[in-house]
Motif scaffolding. Structure first.
Motif, PDB file in Angstrom:
ATOM      1  N   GLU A 278      42.010  39.423  52.063  1.00 55.67           N
ATOM      2  CA  GLU A 278      43.291  40.127  52.162  1.00 55.67           C
ATOM      3  C   GLU A 278      43.569  40.540  53.603  1.00 55.67           C
ATOM      4  OE1 GLU A 278      43.238  43.310  49.337  1.00 55.67           O
ATOM      5  OE2 GLU A 278      43.831  42.016  47.664  1.00 55.67           O
TER       6      GLU A 278
ATOM      7  N   VAL B  88      34.635  40.179  49.030  1.00 57.51           N
ATOM      8  CA  VAL B  88      35.408  38.962  49.295  1.00 57.51           C
ATOM      9  C   VAL B  88      36.902  39.273  49.307  1.00 57.51           C
ATOM     10  CG1 VAL B  88      36.079  36.716  48.336  1.00 57.51           C
ATOM     11  CG2 VAL B  88      33.675  37.377  48.386  1.00 57.51           C
ATOM     12  N   ARG B  89      37.341  40.062  48.339  1.00 59.47           N
ATOM     13  CA  ARG B  89      38.772  40.350  48.246  1.00 59.47           C
ATOM     14  C   ARG B  89      39.281  41.082  49.481  1.00 59.47           C
ATOM     15  NH1 ARG B  89      42.050  42.733  43.025  1.00 59.47           N
ATOM     16  NH2 ARG B  89      44.078  42.867  44.034  1.00 59.47           N
TER      17      ARG B  89
ATOM     18  N   CYS C  89      33.352  36.522  40.611  1.00 60.48           N
ATOM     19  CA  CYS C  89      34.347  35.495  40.294  1.00 60.48           C
ATOM     20  C   CYS C  89      34.646  35.515  38.792  1.00 60.48           C
ATOM     21  CB  CYS C  89      33.921  34.120  40.775  1.00 60.48           C
ATOM     22  SG  CYS C  89      32.538  33.388  39.935  1.00 60.48           S
TER      23      CYS C  89
ATOM     24  N   GLU D 254      39.465  31.100  39.398  1.00 63.89           N
ATOM     25  CA  GLU D 254      40.042  32.366  39.845  1.00 63.89           C
ATOM     26  C   GLU D 254      41.353  32.586  39.103  1.00 63.89           C
ATOM     27  OE1 GLU D 254      40.430  35.981  41.801  1.00 63.89           O
ATOM     28  OE2 GLU D 254      38.692  34.666  41.487  1.00 63.89           O
TER      29      GLU D 254
ATOM     30  N   GLN E  83      40.112  33.413  48.375  1.00 68.18           N
ATOM     31  CA  GLN E  83      39.155  34.155  47.545  1.00 68.18           C
ATOM     32  C   GLN E  83      38.304  33.191  46.718  1.00 68.18           C
ATOM     33  OE1 GLN E  83      41.115  37.219  45.308  1.00 68.18           O
ATOM     34  NE2 GLN E  83      39.241  37.972  44.350  1.00 68.18           N
TER      35      GLN E  83
ATOM     36  N   HIS F  18      44.890  33.715  47.589  1.00 67.29           N
ATOM     37  CA  HIS F  18      44.199  33.472  46.327  1.00 67.29           C
ATOM     38  C   HIS F  18      43.202  32.317  46.462  1.00 67.29           C
ATOM     39  CE1 HIS F  18      47.887  35.322  44.053  1.00 67.29           C
ATOM     40  NE2 HIS F  18      47.178  36.219  44.699  1.00 67.29           N
TER      41      HIS F  18
END
Length: 776
Positions: free
Chosen positions: A14, A9-10, A73, A89, A111, A108
């Motif tokens: 990004e 996911v990150r 998470c 988060e 995510q 953020h």
């Protein structure tokens, strides 16, 4: 079955939400150090029914690809009254938390929204709460931002993110398909293997399959570059690898790797390889200053880089420095950062050792899962021992903190006082060292470390404050990074380290000296599928396997020279080159060199253990040439300078031309830029003279290595002096015979070449030598 695209996911968010500029003016590292601690502090406040570090995943099909997305998470919280779930988060900051607004960081939120979608999808929920939690690492102040989002909105959001990422995923997939098909059809690019080459190719392929380390001693001229690249490419085609790194110490060996890829490309290979070049060399500005105000390539970089990467990946395969610069100019992006972003997409990366082994520089976005499918090919691996000692050492100087103490008097009491504390420490240390000039301790200088950590804390605040104004003090910025590295290396300190304090005239320094880097090389290389260490001079193998971190299950292979003994004529001139005898023997040495080069016109390289010794013999040699009128017209001399630009190096080498009717003699130093990695094939090089046995200069650090090795049951003098020295000799002599058609003469000048200790370390093909008489 649809082709899989696996991504965290990150990484996904990004990529999609990258924006803004490169700005290296100053960024505090405090959040990096304390971020995990802040997460754990907040997670301890969760209720009994709450969960933390929850693994989530989802599969989403889109346009013929199946995206498998996963992540972890920070928190999954349950509302006491309604039972509604909240994805929490957590992000930590060392900056002013009051400046953070709800929409300050879209990446953020993205995510957190992805995590919320996965939880809602997995548990069949129609509504989710999404919470962004920001915490200040110093004050522990916390801010929360909360949204309630319906499942349909979460689903739509995630699909839009996938849609934005799809062009990159499609290019990667299409390129991978073409790559794999081309690998299946790829044949070895030469009509036949050289003698011993097939053995090396097979050993590399088996090492990758089995997931071990290989230490390969393979002679110059066998084609080591292709012998390691070709089996790696084939292993990639079999699915054993996703990528590999070709690691080198010098620019010239990087060029050899690029040429090998061009050759494979000519044979049909479609594989994407990028070369990483140092920022200072590839920067498109006159001054390396990565701020939006100074550099248009840094300004808005992240708004343009995705399109630049896509364009490059669609058009190019072998992405050298010049290719990177062309696309960087086209898309107005920083070529250095651009090459790093491309490296994460490429199948192969050509770069310096430090991108993998240096804790300050390494490619940190390579996750453990990616490492397991990545192999390291380490060229000229004999260089890595000393390079590793440099990477894992750190040094502080008194003069830096005295300068800061003076500069910040009346400007910043905190910076002044912490710099003064370190300067005072050094004053006391100078008295402690006294007339001994140096002092060795077997433990960390704990009191200095406390002062340095206090300095870092106040320097960060001052640098953060000044970054928004007229700019930070250069001295403070350099001292800050030096102090950071000192603390970083202190965390590696163990029984393989010593602390060296030196009192040298007006300077006092403290250095954390790494005596044995093998453990740290193992640690930094941990997780990669396989390592292949190779060199023509990986001898003795036991020494290099020990110092480069071999394990019990790792392999070694020795490939004999493919060249006939008749190609090389070896002479030993038994004169003393020991320091105390140099003045006495330099005229005789100069005469031996002169008589060799005067016998036959051609091109010669003469190697010395130091610049000073080279200059001394050079004077005597030019005197002899000047005395003979005919010789002065037929013999010309080039001398390596201590600091040469790339243009000067090229000019030096270009003078060595085949078919010359006069004689050219190049004076150079062992271990320097002309003693390894250069190819002067055929008549471009007629002979090589090596003066001395290459021993490193006697010094405190070498003696510390010697003593440490003695304590661990090894021959300390061999480890610290003999093995590194003879390795330089082998490298210098290896310039001579580069192909089956080469012939040449090698003159070794030193009486120690007749001693068994040194003879057994020489290559087999050098041992059939003739001893020249010493003229009295």
């Amino acid at each position: 079955m649809l082709p899989l695209v696996q991504i965290s996911v990150r990484s996904l968010v990004e990529y999609v939400f990258s924006s803004g500029s490169i700005d290296t003016e100053f960024r505090s590292s405090k959040s990096l150090r304390d971020g995990t601690k802040a997460h754990q502090r907040l997670q301890k406040q969760y209720g009994e029914s709450d969960e933390h570090e929850v693994y989530v995943s989802a599969e989403i099909a889109y346009e013929g690809l199946l995206f498998v997305i996963d992540g972890r998470c920070d928190g999954l919280l349950r509302q006491a009254d309604s039972g509604m779930l909240t994805v929490d988060e957590i992000k930590s900051t060392s900056g002013d938390i009051a400046r953070i607004e709800e929409e300050s960081y879209p990446v953020h939120w993205a995510q957190a929204m992805c995590y919320a979608y996965m939880v809602a999808h997995d548990r069949g929920l129609s509504q989710m709460r999404v919470q962004m939690t920001y915490t200040q690492v110093d004050t522990e102040e916390t801010r929360h931002f909360v949204k309630e989002v319906a499942y349909e909105e979460l689903e739509r959001f995630v699909h839009e993110v996938i849609q934005s990422y799809y062009p990159y995923a499609q290019v990667k997939h299409d390129n991978e398909q073409r790559r794999n098909q081309s690998i299946k059809e790829l044949q070895f690019p030469f009509p036949q293997y050289r003698e011993g080459q097939r053995k090396l190719v097979g050993a590399v392929y088996k090492t990758i399959q089995d997931g071990h380390k290989l230490f390969a001693k393979a002679p110059t001229g066998i084609g080591k570059t292709m012998s390691t690249l070709f089996p790696s490419v084939k292993a990639m085609g079999e699915g054993d690898l996703q990528r590999f790194f070709y690691l080198t110490a010098k620019t010239i060996t990087r060029t050899a790797a690029e040429e090998a890829f061009y050759l494979l490309q000519d044979k049909g290979l479609q594989l994407q390889v990028v070369t990483l070049t140092a920022k200072e060399k590839v920067c498109l500005k006159d001054e390396v200053k990565c701020t939006p105000a100074h550099c248009e390539f840094a300004d808005g970089y992240y708004d343009r880089v995705n399109e630049a990467v896509l364009d490059l990946l669609r058009q190019e395969t072998v992405m050298t420095r010049s290719v990177i610069e062309t696309y960087a100019r086209k898309h107005r992006v920083c070529p250095f950062e651009f090459s790093l972003d491309v490296a994460y997409a490429a199948d192969a990366v050509i770069c310096d050792y430090n991108y993998i082994f240096d804790p300050r520089v390494n490619l940190k976005r390579l996750f453990e899962e990616q490492k397991r499918h990545t192999t390291l090919l380490i060229d000229e691996a004999h260089n890595l021992v000393d390079r590793a000692r440099e990477m894992y050492a750190s040094e502080l100087h008194k003069s830096v903190f005295l300068t800061l103490q003076r500069e910040f008097k009346g400007v910043s009491k905190e910076v002044h006082d912490t710099a003064k504390a370190i300067n005072t420490y050094f004053i006391a240390l100078r008295k402690q060292v006294g007339d001994r000039e140096m002092m060795v301790e077997s433990g960390m200088p704990e009191s200095l470390l406390l002062h340095v950590e206090a300095f870092i804390a106040v320097a960060e605040k001052e640098l953060a404050r000044s970054a928004g104004g007229s700019g930070a003090s250069t001295v403070l910025l350099d001292a800050y990074f030096g102090a950071q590295n000192f603390v970083r290396i202190s965390k590696l300190y163990d029984e393989r380290y010593v602390t060296l304090a030196v009192n040298d005239r007006n300077e006092v320094s403290v250095k954390l000296v790494c005596l044995d880097p093998s453990h740290l090389l193992r640690q930094m290389g941990k997780g990669y599928r396989a390592h292949v260490f190779f060199s023509a001079t990986l001898s003795p193998l036991s020494y290099f396997m020990d110092t480069l971190g071999a394990g019990e299950d790792d392999y070694s292979v020795t490939v004999p020279s493919p060249f006939a003994k008749e190609q090389l004529e070896v002479f030993v001139q038994p004169l003393s080159t020991r320091y105390q005898d140099r003045e006495h023997s330099r005229t005789q040495i100069a005469r031996s060199i002169y008589e060799l080069v005067a016998r036959r016109a051609g091109n010669y390289l003469v190697f010395f253990p130091s610049y000073a010794y080279m200059s001394s013999v050079y004077e005597s040699f030019t005197d002899l040439v000047g005395e003979a009128e005919e010789a002065s017209q037929l013999i010309s001399v080039l001398v390596q300078q201590a600091k040469m630009t790339e243009e000067e190096r090229e000019h030096f080498l270009s003078a060595f031309q085949a078919g010359a009717e006069t004689t050219l003699v190049g004076f150079a130093v062992m271990g320097g830029i002309f003693s390894e990695g250069i190819d002067l094939v055929g008549d471009r090089l007629t002979g090589v003279v090596i003066v001395g046995v290459g021993l490193p200069q006697l010094g405190p650090e070498r003696n510390l290595i010697k003593d440490y090795m003695e304590r661990t049951g090894k021959n300390g003098y061999d480890y610290a002096y003999v093995y590194p020295g003879v390795n330089k000799v082998q490298q210098a002599g290896g310039r001579l015979i580069r192909s089956e058609s080469d012939h040449g003469v090698l003159l070794l000048i030193d009486d120690r070449y007749l001693q068994p200790r040194y003879q057994r370390l020489l290559p087999e093909e050098w041992r059939d030598y003739k001893v020249l008489p010493v003229q009295r």
